[in-house]
Motif scaffolding. Structure first.
Motif, PDB file in Angstrom:
ATOM      1  N   TYR A  51       0.787  -1.229   0.000  1.00 39.57           N
ATOM      2  CA  TYR A  51       0.000   0.000   0.000  1.00 39.57           C
ATOM      3  C   TYR A  51       0.823   1.285   0.000  1.00 39.57           C
ATOM      4  N   LEU A  52       1.899   1.299   0.745  1.00 37.34           N
ATOM      5  CA  LEU A  52       2.668   2.536   0.905  1.00 37.34           C
ATOM      6  C   LEU A  52       3.937   2.569   0.060  1.00 37.34           C
ATOM      7  N   GLY A 216      -1.283   0.753   8.819  1.00 36.84           N
ATOM      8  CA  GLY A 216      -0.648   1.552   7.783  1.00 36.84           C
ATOM      9  C   GLY A 216      -1.638   2.294   6.912  1.00 36.84           C
ATOM     10  N   VAL A 217      -2.924   1.935   7.008  1.00 37.93           N
ATOM     11  CA  VAL A 217      -3.952   2.497   6.141  1.00 37.93           C
ATOM     12  C   VAL A 217      -4.949   3.344   6.929  1.00 37.93           C
ATOM     13  N   LYS A 220      -4.463   7.195  10.453  1.00 45.94           N
ATOM     14  CA  LYS A 220      -3.210   7.863  10.076  1.00 45.94           C
ATOM     15  C   LYS A 220      -2.030   6.887  10.077  1.00 45.94           C
ATOM     16  N   GLY A 221      -2.340   5.627   9.819  1.00 44.82           N
ATOM     17  CA  GLY A 221      -1.308   4.598   9.717  1.00 44.82           C
ATOM     18  C   GLY A 221      -1.279   3.633  10.876  1.00 44.82           C
ATOM     19  N   ALA A 244       1.063  -2.964   4.191  1.00 43.53           N
ATOM     20  CA  ALA A 244       1.492  -1.566   4.217  1.00 43.53           C
ATOM     21  C   ALA A 244       2.918  -1.411   4.735  1.00 43.53           C
ATOM     22  N   LEU A 290       6.376   5.611   9.497  1.00 47.18           N
ATOM     23  CA  LEU A 290       4.957   5.905   9.649  1.00 47.18           C
ATOM     24  C   LEU A 290       4.678   6.733  10.896  1.00 47.18           C
ATOM     25  N   THR A 294       2.864  11.301   8.026  1.00 47.15           N
ATOM     26  CA  THR A 294       1.685  10.694   7.392  1.00 47.15           C
ATOM     27  C   THR A 294       1.706  10.891   5.869  1.00 47.15           C
ATOM     28  N   HIS A 297       0.801   7.707   3.897  1.00 50.09           N
ATOM     29  CA  HIS A 297      -0.597   7.403   4.197  1.00 50.09           C
ATOM     30  C   HIS A 297      -1.539   8.327   3.433  1.00 50.09           C
ATOM     31  N   ASP A 298      -1.231   9.611   3.458  1.00 51.66           N
ATOM     32  CA  ASP A 298      -2.095  10.598   2.794  1.00 51.66           C
ATOM     33  C   ASP A 298      -2.091  10.406   1.277  1.00 51.66           C
ATOM     34  N   TRP A 301      -4.349   7.435   0.288  1.00 50.68           N
ATOM     35  CA  TRP A 301      -5.771   7.761   0.281  1.00 50.68           C
ATOM     36  C   TRP A 301      -6.140   8.670  -0.899  1.00 50.68           C
TER      37      TRP A 301
END
Length: 395
Positions: A51-52, A216-217, A220-221, A244, A290, A294, A297-298, A301
């Motif tokens: 994801y990250l 992680g999702v 805020k993680g 993540a 993390l 953020t 993470h941001d 999204w």
């Protein structure tokens, strides 16, 4: 080979292929990033849990290399003999801070964490209330426990309350647990944790949240539990270190007493060689990233919302996802596999997901945008989705 085994295997394989349920495994040449290469073809990768984008992060790669130099390539033993390195202690301390709990125990995989933690706590004579869409590793962990498994309709609080009442007031069980995913991996929806905790308190349920796709999702993680501010109330939080976080492994977070007990009762912990030094150090570096920012993470999204809106505007059925996980639900299994095949031919890797991973008739391709994708990649993917969707009469 035994003739009986040969006949059995041939029958099973033929049946799977005839019903569009046989999964062809593709080999990725090189790293698993936002663009991958399979059989010489470059593809926009929408099927990774990375994801990250941390699986290819330069800082994590350097941390892993440094750990090989200082600690070798393997831990050398199970954790309970002399396989617990200073790196493992550091990781568990950092994870506990990250999750907001007293302590953490690390396992070699998330699957192992569920197989170790659930049977360590729940036994024959107990009952487990389990959400109907829980992950296979939860299901297997519940089966290993020997406890009575009571299926609860997915995210149905009335059903949970009724079954909690029946289980706890029957006098039949020593203790009762409710177990749920935090984020459901096939649909991207989020467990109703505040409502769940109200019911759990009313009936004194042990609570267990598998946050493999939330760490992680969400929050805020820090995960789904922390997103709702429930890290001091949920009894057991399980998470992976392979999605993540970008490496490999799993963990359970909770009270110090819980973790002390799991370290002497969790069978995968007791009988598996510890995480490698390189993996352990890379995980620690990822978690610290993390905690410090953020930004990734941001971006995840932002990309998730962008792709979701684009697919919806094209007319695809994307279900009710509340996270960057975005299914495109096709339905019939063979059409789902054909859709995935055509996407790949055009330059998008979005793997088909069919029974038994999801119920029959709900086949889908599951899109996993990451923080590493650019808007240009996502725009190119949407153009291909439009072309193939119209070609196959899906939109």
């Amino acid at each position: 080979m035994s003739q009986i085994l040969k006949e059995y295997l041939n029958t099973q394989l033929t049946e799977l292929k005839d019903n569009g349920l046989y999964n062809e495994i593709d080999v990725v040449d090189g790293a698993n990033g936002p663009v991958i290469t399979i059989d010489g073809q470059k593809l926009i990768n929408l099927s990774s849990n990375n994801y990250l984008g941390l699986a290819t992060d330069e800082d994590l790669k350097q941390a892993a290399k440094d750990a090989v130099d200082s600690h070798g390539v393997g831990a050398g033993a199970v954790r309970t003999i002399n396989g617990t390195l200073d790196l493992h202690k550091e990781l568990e301390d950092v994870l506990a801070e990250f999750k907001g709990t007293e302590a953490v125990i690390a396992f070699t995989s998330g699957f192992n964490a569920n197989q170790g933690a659930i049977p360590a706590i729940m036994k024959k004579g107990d009952a487990i209330l389990s959400d109907a869409l829980n992950h296979a590793s939860i299901i297997d962990g519940c089966r290993l426990s020997g406890a009575k498994i009571i299926r609860v309709n997915h995210s149905d609080m009335e059903d949970l309350r009724q079954k909690a009442k029946e289980a706890t007031e029957s006098g039949e069980y020593n203790k009762v647990m409710f177990i749920t995913d935090g984020v459901f991996s096939m649909d991207g929806d989020v467990a109703l944790l505040p409502e769940i905790m109200e019911i759990a308190k009313e009936y004194d349920l042990i609570t267990y949240v598998d946050d493999a796709h939330g760490s992680g999702v969400m929050g805020k993680g820090a995960g789904t539990v922390k997103h709702f501010g429930l890290e001091k109330e949920v009894d057991m939080q399980m998470g992976t270190l392979s999605k993540a976080i970008g490496v490999v492994g799993g963990y359970v977070a909770g009270s110090q007493e819980l973790i002390d007990y799991l370290k002497v009762a969790g069978r995968p912990f007791l009988f598996s060689t510890a995480l490698t030094p390189a993996d352990t150090k890379a995980i620690t570096e990822a978690v610290r990233k993390l905690m410090a920012s953020t930004e990734l993470h941001d971006k995840l999204w932002e990309n998730g919302d962008y792709l979701k809106a684009g697919l919806k505007d094209l007319g695809f059925d994307i279900g009710h996802s509340e996270t960057p996980i975005t299914p495109v639900i096709i339905g019939e299994e063979k059409l789902t596999q054909e859709f995935s095949k055509r996407l790949k031919e055009e330059g998008v890797y979005a793997k088909s997901i069919v029974f038994p991973t999801v119920p029959r008739g709900t086949g889908r391709v599951r899109n996993m945008p990451t923080a590493a994708h650019t808007k240009e990649m996502l725009d190119d993917a949407l153009k291909i989705y439009e072309k193939v969707g119209k070609e196959l009469g899906i939109i």
